[in-house]
Design a protein around this motif. Structure first.
Motif, mmCIF file in Angstrom:
data_model
loop_
_atom_site.group_PDB
_atom_site.id
_atom_site.type_symbol
_atom_site.label_atom_id
_atom_site.label_comp_id
_atom_site.label_asym_id
_atom_site.label_seq_id
_atom_site.Cartn_x
_atom_site.Cartn_y
_atom_site.Cartn_z
ATOM 1 N N VAL A 1 5.169 -5.030 -5.369
ATOM 2 C CA VAL A 1 5.442 -4.124 -4.253
ATOM 3 C C VAL A 1 6.927 -4.246 -3.923
ATOM 4 O O VAL A 1 7.422 -5.348 -3.681
ATOM 5 C CB VAL A 1 4.597 -4.492 -3.010
ATOM 6 N N LEU A 2 7.645 -3.134 -3.943
ATOM 7 C CA LEU A 2 9.062 -3.108 -3.630
ATOM 8 C C LEU A 2 9.242 -2.808 -2.148
ATOM 9 O O LEU A 2 8.722 -1.805 -1.650
ATOM 10 C CB LEU A 2 9.785 -2.046 -4.471
ATOM 11 N N LEU A 3 9.988 -3.678 -1.476
ATOM 12 C CA LEU A 3 10.289 -3.465 -0.054
ATOM 13 C C LEU A 3 11.772 -3.201 0.114
ATOM 14 O O LEU A 3 12.608 -4.046 -0.228
ATOM 15 C CB LEU A 3 9.911 -4.702 0.771
ATOM 16 N N GLN A 4 12.096 -2.041 0.642
ATOM 17 C CA GLN A 4 13.472 -1.732 1.000
ATOM 18 C C GLN A 4 13.822 -2.506 2.267
ATOM 19 O O GLN A 4 12.931 -2.954 2.995
ATOM 20 C CB GLN A 4 13.610 -0.224 1.244
ATOM 21 N N PRO A 5 15.119 -2.682 2.570
ATOM 22 C CA PRO A 5 15.490 -3.352 3.823
ATOM 23 C C PRO A 5 14.826 -2.675 5.018
ATOM 24 O O PRO A 5 14.791 -1.450 5.124
ATOM 25 C CB PRO A 5 17.011 -3.187 3.869
ATOM 26 N N GLY A 6 14.227 -3.489 5.882
ATOM 27 C CA GLY A 6 13.553 -2.989 7.073
ATOM 28 C C GLY A 6 12.085 -2.655 6.885
ATOM 29 O O GLY A 6 11.366 -2.452 7.857
ATOM 30 N N GLU A 7 11.620 -2.585 5.654
ATOM 31 C CA GLU A 7 10.213 -2.265 5.403
ATOM 32 C C GLU A 7 9.345 -3.519 5.479
ATOM 33 O O GLU A 7 9.829 -4.641 5.363
ATOM 34 C CB GLU A 7 10.036 -1.629 4.021
ATOM 35 N N SER A 8 8.052 -3.288 5.656
ATOM 36 C CA SER A 8 7.107 -4.401 5.672
ATOM 37 C C SER A 8 5.848 -3.994 4.922
ATOM 38 O O SER A 8 5.595 -2.812 4.694
ATOM 39 C CB SER A 8 6.766 -4.819 7.103
#
Length: 123
Positions: free
Chosen positions: A38-45
């Motif tokens: 799972v790829l999380l961009q900055p700020g994502e959860s």
């Protein structure tokens, strides 16, 4: 006589509070099956649904740093990714998630570097 308990689920929430992308993957799939990450961009959860009291092992990666994380909890847990990579654990100091782990069951087992799948520059 002990009381019978029903199995229940808990939520494990990882938030990417860094300036870099991060990935989360089951530890046994790490390096083998990239389609399960799972790829999380900055700020994502991302919120994972776990069986309470069961042990789960994950690999969390940011740039070339990888944190092997164990999770076993009986209640909902929130963990910021920056806490996992704060400082590499040493024999004399607790892991970066020690404040989380003592209360929630999330621990950093190992921090290491993996340049095989590094898609971001570490400059």
């Amino acid at each position: 006589m002990p009381a019978l308990t029903q199995p229940y689920e808990v939520l494990l929430d990882f938030t990417n509070d860094t300036h870099d992308c991060a990935t989360i993957q089951l530890l046994h799939d790490y390096g083998r099956n990239t389609s399960t990450a799972v790829l999380l961009q900055p700020g994502e959860s991302v919120t994972l649904v776990l069986d309470a009291g069961s042990m789960y092992k994950y690999a969390l990666k940011s740039r070339s740093k990888v944190a092997n994380v164990s999770a076993r909890s009986w209640r909902d847990v929130h963990c910021d990714i920056s806490q996992l990579f704060g400082v590499a654990p040493s024999p004399r100091s607790p892991s970066p998630c020690a404040s989380i782990s003592s209360a929630s069951g999330v621990t950093v087992d190992r921090i290491w570097r993996d340049h095989r799948f590094n898609v971001w520059s570490d400059s």
